[in-house]
Write a protein that holds these residues in place. Structure first.
Motif, PDB file in Angstrom:
ATOM      1  N   ASN A  32     -31.053  -3.416 -11.688  1.00  7.55           N
ATOM      2  CA  ASN A  32     -29.554  -4.179 -11.918  1.00  7.55           C
ATOM      3  C   ASN A  32     -30.060  -5.154 -13.345  1.00  7.55           C
ATOM      4  O   ASN A  32     -30.769  -5.961 -12.639  1.00  7.55           O
ATOM      5  CB  ASN A  32     -28.721  -4.699 -11.123  1.00  7.55           C
ATOM      6  N   PRO A  33     -29.462  -4.918 -14.628  1.00  8.62           N
ATOM      7  CA  PRO A  33     -29.404  -5.917 -15.323  1.00  8.62           C
ATOM      8  C   PRO A  33     -29.084  -6.934 -15.625  1.00  8.62           C
ATOM      9  O   PRO A  33     -28.878  -7.992 -17.110  1.00  8.62           O
ATOM     10  CB  PRO A  33     -30.153  -5.235 -16.692  1.00  8.62           C
ATOM     11  N   ASN A  34     -27.928  -6.839 -14.858  1.00  7.97           N
ATOM     12  CA  ASN A  34     -27.387  -8.163 -14.687  1.00  7.97           C
ATOM     13  C   ASN A  34     -26.644  -8.606 -15.731  1.00  7.97           C
ATOM     14  O   ASN A  34     -25.685  -7.395 -16.415  1.00  7.97           O
ATOM     15  CB  ASN A  34     -27.456  -9.243 -14.010  1.00  7.97           C
ATOM     16  N   ASP A  35     -26.130  -9.129 -16.702  1.00  6.10           N
ATOM     17  CA  ASP A  35     -25.210  -9.812 -17.866  1.00  6.10           C
ATOM     18  C   ASP A  35     -26.238  -9.015 -19.279  1.00  6.10           C
ATOM     19  O   ASP A  35     -25.787  -9.845 -20.319  1.00  6.10           O
ATOM     20  CB  ASP A  35     -24.647 -10.683 -17.565  1.00  6.10           C
ATOM     21  N   PHE A  45     -32.725  -2.930 -18.894  1.00  8.65           N
ATOM     22  CA  PHE A  45     -32.008  -1.771 -17.832  1.00  8.65           C
ATOM     23  C   PHE A  45     -30.831  -1.274 -17.940  1.00  8.65           C
ATOM     24  O   PHE A  45     -30.320  -1.995 -18.486  1.00  8.65           O
ATOM     25  CB  PHE A  45     -32.367  -1.823 -16.257  1.00  8.65           C
ATOM     26  N   GLU A  46     -30.740   0.210 -18.067  1.00 11.38           N
ATOM     27  CA  GLU A  46     -28.729   0.451 -18.066  1.00 11.38           C
ATOM     28  C   GLU A  46     -29.017   0.001 -16.148  1.00 11.38           C
ATOM     29  O   GLU A  46     -30.057   0.035 -15.061  1.00 11.38           O
ATOM     30  CB  GLU A  46     -29.321   2.324 -18.129  1.00 11.38           C
ATOM     31  N   LYS A  47     -27.600  -0.043 -15.737  1.00 15.48           N
ATOM     32  CA  LYS A  47     -27.588  -0.129 -14.016  1.00 15.48           C
ATOM     33  C   LYS A  47     -27.443   0.902 -13.338  1.00 15.48           C
ATOM     34  O   LYS A  47     -26.149   1.389 -14.394  1.00 15.48           O
ATOM     35  CB  LYS A  47     -26.377  -1.176 -14.190  1.00 15.48           C
ATOM     36  N   PRO A 117     -33.231  12.017  -6.644  1.00 13.97           N
ATOM     37  CA  PRO A 117     -32.221  11.591  -5.531  1.00 13.97           C
ATOM     38  C   PRO A 117     -30.671  12.706  -5.746  1.00 13.97           C
ATOM     39  O   PRO A 117     -30.218  13.301  -6.395  1.00 13.97           O
ATOM     40  CB  PRO A 117     -31.498  10.223  -6.667  1.00 13.97           C
ATOM     41  N   GLU A 118     -29.888  12.221  -4.092  1.00 10.62           N
ATOM     42  CA  GLU A 118     -29.363  13.216  -4.163  1.00 10.62           C
ATOM     43  C   GLU A 118     -27.829  12.536  -4.466  1.00 10.62           C
ATOM     44  O   GLU A 118     -27.326  13.155  -5.645  1.00 10.62           O
ATOM     45  CB  GLU A 118     -28.706  12.841  -2.453  1.00 10.62           C
ATOM     46  N   SER A 119     -27.975  11.506  -4.723  1.00  8.40           N
ATOM     47  CA  SER A 119     -26.577  10.835  -5.438  1.00  8.40           C
ATOM     48  C   SER A 119     -27.290  10.564  -6.930  1.00  8.40           C
ATOM     49  O   SER A 119     -28.424   9.082  -6.402  1.00  8.40           O
ATOM     50  CB  SER A 119     -25.011  10.365  -4.923  1.00  8.40           C
ATOM     51  N   LEU A 120     -26.342   9.893  -7.785  1.00  8.37           N
ATOM     52  CA  LEU A 120     -26.355   8.661  -9.361  1.00  8.37           C
ATOM     53  C   LEU A 120     -24.779   7.906  -8.874  1.00  8.37           C
ATOM     54  O   LEU A 120     -24.378   8.745  -9.394  1.00  8.37           O
ATOM     55  CB  LEU A 120     -27.359   9.679 -10.078  1.00  8.37           C
ATOM     56  N   PHE A 121     -25.738   6.650  -8.887  1.00  8.47           N
ATOM     57  CA  PHE A 121     -24.118   5.950  -9.144  1.00  8.47           C
ATOM     58  C   PHE A 121     -24.440   5.445 -10.886  1.00  8.47           C
ATOM     59  O   PHE A 121     -25.496   4.320 -10.533  1.00  8.47           O
ATOM     60  CB  PHE A 121     -23.516   4.972  -8.621  1.00  8.47           C
ATOM     61  N   PHE A 122     -23.420   5.316 -11.979  1.00  6.20           N
ATOM     62  CA  PHE A 122     -24.285   4.789 -13.331  1.00  6.20           C
ATOM     63  C   PHE A 122     -22.574   4.123 -13.168  1.00  6.20           C
ATOM     64  O   PHE A 122     -21.307   4.079 -13.516  1.00  6.20           O
ATOM     65  CB  PHE A 122     -23.869   5.661 -14.623  1.00  6.20           C
ATOM     66  N   PHE A 123     -23.264   2.213 -13.261  1.00  5.22           N
ATOM     67  CA  PHE A 123     -21.906   1.133 -13.766  1.00  5.22           C
ATOM     68  C   PHE A 123     -21.581   1.470 -14.932  1.00  5.22           C
ATOM     69  O   PHE A 123     -22.856   0.856 -16.011  1.00  5.22           O
ATOM     70  CB  PHE A 123     -22.767   0.198 -13.131  1.00  5.22           C
ATOM     71  N   ALA A 125     -18.808   0.291 -18.188  1.00  6.42           N
ATOM     72  CA  ALA A 125     -18.171  -0.897 -18.703  1.00  6.42           C
ATOM     73  C   ALA A 125     -16.542  -1.338 -18.100  1.00  6.42           C
ATOM     74  O   ALA A 125     -16.217  -1.442 -17.289  1.00  6.42           O
ATOM     75  CB  ALA A 125     -17.065  -0.400 -19.884  1.00  6.42           C
ATOM     76  N   HIS A 126     -15.794   0.428 -17.496  1.00  6.77           N
ATOM     77  CA  HIS A 126     -14.508   0.243 -16.739  1.00  6.77           C
ATOM     78  C   HIS A 126     -14.727   0.992 -15.225  1.00  6.77           C
ATOM     79  O   HIS A 126     -13.849   1.120 -14.583  1.00  6.77           O
ATOM     80  CB  HIS A 126     -13.742   0.765 -17.380  1.00  6.77           C
ATOM     81  N   HIS A 127     -16.230   1.407 -15.346  1.00  7.63           N
ATOM     82  CA  HIS A 127     -15.813   2.740 -13.916  1.00  7.63           C
ATOM     83  C   HIS A 127     -17.086   3.230 -13.444  1.00  7.63           C
ATOM     84  O   HIS A 127     -18.360   2.185 -14.449  1.00  7.63           O
ATOM     85  CB  HIS A 127     -15.278   4.065 -14.304  1.00  7.63           C
ATOM     86  N   VAL A 128     -17.545   3.197 -12.338  1.00  3.17           N
ATOM     87  CA  VAL A 128     -18.602   3.377 -12.091  1.00  3.17           C
ATOM     88  C   VAL A 128     -18.201   5.757 -11.709  1.00  3.17           C
ATOM     89  O   VAL A 128     -17.398   6.180 -11.499  1.00  3.17           O
ATOM     90  CB  VAL A 128     -19.329   3.382 -10.775  1.00  3.17           C
TER      91      VAL A 128
END
Length: 431
Positions: A32-35, A45-47, A117-123, A125-128
Motif C-alpha cells: 500500500n503506497p497510500n497517497d 509501490f503500486e497498490k 497468488p491465487e488472486s490479485l487485486f490491483f487498486f 483510479a476508479h475501480h479494483v
C-alpha cells in the motif's frame, strides 16, 4: 492457464470489504503506497493485494550457507513465469557471506518465502481490477456479502525493551571505539521491543497503524500464523525494464505542529554534517552494490540528500539509479545489493558481524525486505522497518528500531531518535 479478469467499481465494493474477506486465507500480502503514488516527486509501490497461495518456494531459517537461495528463486520464477510475492529475511546474509547469527530464531518467518497468488487485486483510479485463477464471480459475491465488524479500541499492549537505556548508551560508546580503531566507519545498531501473551487483531492493527502513519512502502503480510504489519517509508530496490533504482534513508528529524519549528527540523537535516555524512556513506555503498550488475558508467545519483516529510518524521533520502548490464539476471541485482546498506552500514561484512555481537536478538524479517516480482522479472521491494511482527499461535509480538552510528554520534540523541521511530507502533495500543 491464465487468470480471468473482473472489474470491481469502488461504487460497489470497498477496500475494507476486500481486506476483511481475505482474512480467511492463510497467505496474503497487501502493498500500500497510500497517497504517495499520486505525488510526481515520489516513486512508490503500486497498490496490489495478493491473496491465496497457488505455489510457493521457501528457505527455512537456520540453513546457514547451504541453500543457494537466489538460484532457487530464479528456477522457481522460470518454472511458473508468474507474479511472485514475498520476503527475504535479513538473516539470509548467512547464505550469501561467511556469517552467522548467534541468536535463535523466534518468529515463524523463514529466511525466504515467495508465493504465486491465487488472486490479485490491483487498486486503480476508479475501480479494483481482480485477476484470479478462481471463479471471479464467486469472489465478487463473497466480497459483497462480507460484513465489516464494528470498530472497537485495540487491546492495550505493553512492549518491553530488550536493551535498557543504560546498556544502549554504553553500546553506542563501544561501537564508536570500534570506529576509532578502524573496524568500520558506520554501523546500523538496532534494538528490539517485545510483548508476550498478547491478543492482537492483525487487520484492525494494520488499519490503525496505516491511519496514524501512512507510508509509501507499507505492507500487510500474512504467512500462516505469522503477520508483518508495516509502515515503511523506504524503498530497497526496484527494477523496471533495464532501469534499477534504490532509495536509502539516512537522517531523521521529528515533525513539529508549529510550521516554523517544522521548517527548522527540515533545515537541520540538510545542514547537519553528521546527517549528511551518514547519508553519503550509504550512498557510496549502494553505488558500489549496484555497480556490480550495472552497465559501465550507468550508476547515477539523481537525488542527493533530499528531505521527504512523513506524518511522524522528516527523512533524508538519496536516489541512486543504474542500468542493468547485459548478461546479468534480475536476481543477481537483488543478491548483490542484499542486505540493503541503510540497514547494515559500511563496510558490510564487518558491521554485520559486529551488529550480531552487540544486538540482543536475531533480526529475522526486520531489516529484510518485502515486495514482488513480475512475470517479466521486474520487481519492487521495501525495507522492513517500522514494522510489527505478531504470531497468532504463541501470541508473541515484537518490533525493532535502529539508527546509524558514526564517530560523530551522540548516544543520548541516538536513543531519542530510536524512541521517535517507535512512537507510531507504541501509540496505537495506548487507549
Amino acid at each position: 492457464m491464465k487468470r480471468n479478469t473482473l472489474i470491481l467499481p469502488y461504487t460497489e465494493v470497498s477496500e475494507s470489504q476486500i481486506l476483511q474477506w481475505a482474512q480467511q486465507q492463510q497467505h496474503f500480502l497487501l502493498l500500500n503506497p497510500n497517497d504517495y503514488r499520486l505525488k510526481a516527486d515520489f516513486s512508490s509501490f503500486e497498490k496490489i493485494f495478493a491473496v491465496g497461495r497457488r505455489a510457493h518456494i521457501e528457505v527455512p531459517a537456520n540453513t546457514d550457507g547451504q541453500s543457494r537461495p537466489f538460484e532457487q528463486i530464479r528456477k522457481f520464477h522460470e518454472q511458473h513465469q508468474d507474479w511472485l510475492f514475498g520476503h527475504l529475511n535479513y538473516d539470509l546474509k548467512n547464505e550469501l557471506e561467511d556469517l552467522q547469527s548467534r541468536h535463535p530464531a523466534k518468529t515463524a518467518f523463514p529466511n525466504l518465502h515467495f508465493f504465486v497468488p491465487e488472486s490479485l487485486f490491483f487498486f486503480e483510479a476508479h475501480h479494483v481490477r481482480l485477476e484470479t485463477y478462481s471463479d471471479s464471480s464467486k469472489i465478487k459475491a463473497e466480497i459483497l456479502s462480507t460484513n465489516l465488524p464494528a470498530t472497537r479500541p485495540l487491546n492495550p499492549v505493553v512492549f518491553q525493551a530488550q536493551t535498557t537505556k543504560s546498556a544502549y548508551l554504553q553500546t553506542i560508546n563501544s561501537l564508536k571505539e570500534h570506529i576509532r580503531q578502524g573496524d568500520f566507519y558506520e554501523i546500523n545498531f538496532c534494538q528490539e521491543f517485545t510483548a508476550e501473551g498478547v491478543s492482537i487483531d492483525p487487520l484492525q492493527t494494520y488499519q490503525a497503524l496505516n491511519a496514524m502513519s501512512p507510508m509509501p512502502f507499507s505492507a500487510f503480510y500474512r504467512l500462516k500464523e505469522q503477520y508483518a504489519i508495516g509502515a515503511s517509508p523506504e524503498r530497497f530496490i526496484k527494477k523496471e525494464g533495464r532501469k534499477v533504482i534504490s532509495q536509502p534513508i539516512k537522517g531523521t528529524s521529528r515533525r513539529r505542529t508549529d510550521p516554523k519549528k517544522d521548517a527548522q527540523q527540515k533545515a537541520y537535516l540538510v545542514n547537519s554534517d553528521k546527517e549528511i555524512a551518514e547519508n553519503m556513506m550509504i550512498v557510496d555503498l549502494v553505488r558500489n552494490d549496484l555497480a556490480q550488475t550495472a552497465t559501465y558508467g550507468s550508476v547515477k545519483v539523481p537525488e542527493l540528500f533530499k528531505v521527504y516529510s512523513f506524518p511522524q518524521v522528516h527523512q533524508l533520502i538519496s536516489t541512486i539509479t543504474a542500468e542493468q548490464r547485459e548478461g546479468t539476471h534480475w536476481s543477481d541485482i537483488i543478491e548483490k545489493a542484499f542486505p540493503m546498506g541503510s540497514m547494515t552500514g559500511a563496510p558490510k561484512i564487518s558491521v554485520m558481524n559486529h551488529a550480531d555481537r552487540y544486538e540482543n536478538g536475531r533480526r529475522e524479517l526486520y531489516a529484510g525486505t518485502i515486495g514482488y516480482i513480475t512475470p517479466e522479472g521486474d520487481f519492487d521491494f521495501n525495507v522492513v522497518i517500522r514494522t510489527l511482527f505478531y504470531n497468532t499461535e504463541n501470541h508473541q509480538a515484537n518490533y525493532w528500531v535502529g539508527g546509524a552510528i558514526t564517530i560523530d554520534s551522540d548516544a543520548e540523541a541516538e536513543y531519542a531518535e530510536c524512541m521517535l521511530k517507535a512512537k507510531a507502533i507504541q501509540s496505537i495500543f495506548k487507549n
